[in-house]
Design a protein around this motif. Structure first.
Motif, PDB file in Angstrom:
ATOM      1  N   VAL A 161      48.789 -34.190  58.602  1.00  0.00           N
ATOM      2  CA  VAL A 161      49.344 -33.995  59.945  1.00  0.00           C
ATOM      3  C   VAL A 161      50.718 -33.350  59.793  1.00  0.00           C
ATOM      4  N   PHE A 162      50.927 -32.238  60.493  1.00  0.00           N
ATOM      5  CA  PHE A 162      52.172 -31.488  60.407  1.00  0.00           C
ATOM      6  C   PHE A 162      52.915 -31.533  61.736  1.00  0.00           C
ATOM      7  N   VAL A 163      54.210 -31.328  61.668  1.00  0.00           N
ATOM      8  CA  VAL A 163      55.022 -31.122  62.862  1.00  0.00           C
ATOM      9  C   VAL A 163      55.673 -29.749  62.756  1.00  0.00           C
ATOM     10  N   THR A 164      55.536 -28.989  63.830  1.00  0.00           N
ATOM     11  CA  THR A 164      56.264 -27.727  63.947  1.00  0.00           C
ATOM     12  C   THR A 164      57.142 -27.824  65.189  1.00  0.00           C
ATOM     13  N   ARG A 165      58.418 -27.500  65.017  1.00  0.00           N
ATOM     14  CA  ARG A 165      59.391 -27.664  66.087  1.00  0.00           C
ATOM     15  C   ARG A 165      59.592 -26.372  66.878  1.00  0.00           C
ATOM     16  N   ASN A 166      60.054 -26.539  68.114  1.00  0.00           N
ATOM     17  CA  ASN A 166      60.371 -25.408  68.997  1.00  0.00           C
ATOM     18  C   ASN A 166      59.190 -24.459  69.163  1.00  0.00           C
ATOM     19  N   VAL A 167      58.071 -25.073  69.501  1.00  0.00           N
ATOM     20  CA  VAL A 167      56.830 -24.336  69.763  1.00  0.00           C
ATOM     21  C   VAL A 167      56.691 -24.144  71.275  1.00  0.00           C
ATOM     22  N   PHE A 168      56.045 -23.077  71.696  1.00  0.00           N
ATOM     23  CA  PHE A 168      55.779 -22.905  73.126  1.00  0.00           C
ATOM     24  C   PHE A 168      54.403 -22.292  73.329  1.00  0.00           C
ATOM     25  N   ASP A 169      53.815 -22.624  74.466  1.00  0.00           N
ATOM     26  CA  ASP A 169      52.536 -22.018  74.834  1.00  0.00           C
ATOM     27  C   ASP A 169      52.798 -20.634  75.398  1.00  0.00           C
ATOM     28  N   THR A 170      51.880 -19.708  75.112  1.00  0.00           N
ATOM     29  CA  THR A 170      52.080 -18.316  75.536  1.00  0.00           C
ATOM     30  C   THR A 170      51.819 -18.107  77.023  1.00  0.00           C
ATOM     31  N   SER A 218      56.126 -15.800  65.418  1.00  0.00           N
ATOM     32  CA  SER A 218      54.840 -15.993  64.754  1.00  0.00           C
ATOM     33  C   SER A 218      53.686 -15.491  65.621  1.00  0.00           C
ATOM     34  N   LYS A 219      52.550 -15.310  64.992  1.00  0.00           N
ATOM     35  CA  LYS A 219      51.349 -15.006  65.751  1.00  0.00           C
ATOM     36  C   LYS A 219      50.930 -16.248  66.541  1.00  0.00           C
ATOM     37  N   PRO A 220      50.215 -16.084  67.664  1.00  0.00           N
ATOM     38  CA  PRO A 220      49.765 -17.263  68.411  1.00  0.00           C
ATOM     39  C   PRO A 220      48.611 -17.962  67.703  1.00  0.00           C
ATOM     40  N   PHE A 221      48.640 -19.287  67.730  1.00  0.00           N
ATOM     41  CA  PHE A 221      47.572 -20.091  67.160  1.00  0.00           C
ATOM     42  C   PHE A 221      46.816 -20.794  68.287  1.00  0.00           C
ATOM     43  N   PRO A 222      45.484 -20.716  68.285  1.00  0.00           N
ATOM     44  CA  PRO A 222      44.733 -21.517  69.264  1.00  0.00           C
ATOM     45  C   PRO A 222      44.864 -22.997  68.936  1.00  0.00           C
ATOM     46  N   ALA A 223      44.958 -23.834  69.951  1.00  0.00           N
ATOM     47  CA  ALA A 223      45.134 -25.278  69.742  1.00  0.00           C
ATOM     48  C   ALA A 223      44.315 -26.031  70.785  1.00  0.00           C
TER      49      ALA A 223
END
Length: 565
Positions: free
Chosen positions: A483-492, A514-519
């Motif tokens: 399990v990872f945490v990535t900070r300061n992420v936003f939805d496109t 970064s490129k967008p990642f589907p989630a």
């Protein structure tokens, strides 16, 4: 959720693996978190081989077990293969009986009735053996505490071989052989085999007497992998080897019964998670709703068309199970609200008509809504019966011990237990259980914990890292999906709800350039409005694959959000 971050105590090992394996600090850190600190350990982890399996004769009493079986074969004795009614027990019985039938015609199987006999070896099962001329019983996934039952069988001239993986008591049953690596004086190097794993070691030992190579036993590993997944044993050491090769059998050439069950899933590749959530519940449903014999019959059937008919029966049991646990969960949740016990430290609910076979599942479901130690009661003959489930870090078995003056009998372990009691003691027990949990449950355990392996940036998820993360599979206890945490992420801006009732959330997330990642965030559809308008958040997630119309794509499986101010 309560986020906690794993610590690394041996940073020198991280640096060592980083240079020796030529991997990123992230991959080296994940390895050290899993107890892998040397090049050789890393080799075994990334490249498991059947040669890594230990010699079965290292297990205490294995020579005695094999000798007694050989005597039974030579004398044409009738052998009964006995196992519990859950996945580990039924797969064990299917595995050992299937192999013995290649050597001997006088093989019978027995699964106790969940409601008429209960867990483990029963007098009724021994009487069945006696009535049918059985002189040797091989008990799988049970028996390590069945001292009186083994003695009862001995009085009838029936020998026992016990193959178990549960913790022994102070006294070991007086059987011909007791195979359990958790015995204090057993030198077997790996202690975490499931019941089916012990059964596999037994047939491998028998095969070694016949100069059969380990490759001859690969076709049985689909059963072993299924049991490992269902019984929630550590995916380390031998279990990791057995699970890896078992998954290969499941994906390439599973037995007819498992293939018949899998025909409905339309998946190109099966993972441990698929086994846990798709295969295991169906096998379990036989023992919960009808009888575990249905599962053994399915798992030992050779003809695919016959197996399809058995699989349809099992599927009907599973549909019945799903309907029952859905209805009972709704009734239990309503009962909690009606009793105005939302602020309790525990959940204790009861209805005399709730189905005994699903109350354990219901207890787990209730914890998803009300996160606290939970007991679900129903009527069982002249008594009340209950299944207990706990929250992470709290020992519900010890809590029940503190209330044992109210109980007829109880058993289990830290996170799951079962009990019976007289109906008139229910109210006093409920009060006592609430009191002991309220006094002993620490505040930090009242919220579900999410363990974080590492804080990373999206740019670290390059092709090499993703390829290596894939090699961490199969996942399970002590080797959980990172399990990872990535900070300061936003939805496109494309967040949307999906699912029949919009209960899930679909996102496309970025971090900086970064490129967008589907989630995908299961069960979090209600949070959709909060993720819009380029809202910054910290994202906790694991990396998974999404399969749709034969196309496999990477996606982030969101565990939790922390919205930024």
């Amino acid at each position: 959720m309560r986020w906690s971050y794993k610590n690394i105590t041996n940073k020198n090992a991280v640096t060592y693996l980083q240079h020796q394996l030529r991997v990123s600090p992230l991959i080296a850190t994940l390895l050290v978190q899993r107890g892998i600190e040397t090049y050789e350990q890393a080799r075994e982890f990334f490249r498991p081989k059947l040669d890594d399996l230990h010699n079965p004769y290292l297990m205490k009493d294995m020579d005695k077990a094999v000798q007694r079986i050989e005597e039974a074969l030579a004398a044409n004795e009738r052998i009964l293969v006995f196992g519990d009614y859950d996945v580990d027990g039924t797969t064990s019985v299917a595995l050992v009986s299937a192999y013995l039938k290649t050597l001997h015609s006088e093989i019978d199987t027995y699964i106790p009735d969940r409601y008429g006999e209960g867990y483990g070896i029963s007098n009724k099962g021994i009487d069945y053996a006696d009535d049918n001329g059985v002189t040797l019983i091989i008990a799988l996934d049970c028996g390590i505490k069945s001292i009186d039952k083994v003695e009862y069988a001995k009085q009838k001239g029936i020998d026992f071989i016990i193959c178990d993986h549960h913790l022994p008591g102070d006294t070991i049953p007086d059987a011909v052989a007791v195979l359990d690596a958790k015995q204090k004086d057993c030198p077997y190097p790996y202690k975490e085999l499931c019941g089916c794993g012990v059964g596999f070691k037994l047939i491998h030992a028998l095969g070694m007497r016949r100069n059969q190579p380990i490759e001859a036993f690969i076709p049985y590993l689909d059963l072993v992998a299924t049991a490992i997944a269902a019984d929630i044993v550590p995916i380390t050491g031998e279990n990791r080897v057995l699970a890896k090769f078992g998954l290969e059998v499941l994906n390439k050439n599973p037995r007819a019964g498992i293939r018949a069950m899998m025909s409905a899933f339309n998946l190109s590749t099966f993972t441990i998670t698929d086994v846990v959530f798709k295969i295991a519940p169906r096998i379990n449903a036989a023992g919960r709703i009808k009888h575990g014999n249905y599962a053994v019959r399915l798992l030992t059937e050779i003809d695919y068309e016959e197996a399809l008919d058995f699989a349809k029966e099992i599927e009907a049991f599973n549909e019945n199970r799903k309907q029952l646990d859905g209805e009972i969960t709704k009734e239990a949740l309503l009962q909690i609200e009606t009793m105005q016990e939302l602020d309790n430290a525990t959940t204790v609910v009861y209805h005399e008509n709730w189905h005994k076979g699903v109350i354990g599942i219901v207890a787990s479901r209730l914890i998803e809504t009300h996160y606290r130690p939970t007991l679900v009661f129903t009527k069982s003959g002249n008594y009340l019966a209950a299944s207990a489930r706990s929250v992470k870090g709290f020992d519900v078995y010890r809590a029940l011990e503190s209330c044992e003056q109210h109980l007829q009998q109880f058993g289990g372990h830290m996170y799951a237990a079962g009990l019976t009691m007289e109906e008139q003691k229910y109210a006093d027990f409920k009060t006592a259980f609430e009191k002991i949990v309220r006094e002993t449950l620490p505040d930090e355990l009242k919220k579900p914990e999410l363990e974080i392996d590492a804080i990373i940036d999206f740019e670290e998820l390059d092709d090499k890292t993703l390829r290596l993360l894939k090699q961490f599979e199969p996942h399970g206890p002590e080797n959980m999906t990172p399990v990872f945490v990535t900070r300061n992420v936003f939805d496109t801006g494309n967040a949307q709800t999906i699912g029949k009732n919009g209960e899930h959330l679909r996102l496309f997330v970025k971090q900086n350039g970064s490129k967008p990642f589907p989630a995908i965030a299961f069960g979090k559809g209600a949070l959709c409005p909060q993720t819009r308008n380029l809202q910054l958040m910290n994202l906790a997630y694991s990396i998974s694959e999404n399969e749709w119309k034969d196309k496999v794509t990477l996606q982030l499986q969101v565990k939790d959000f922390q919205m930024m101010d």
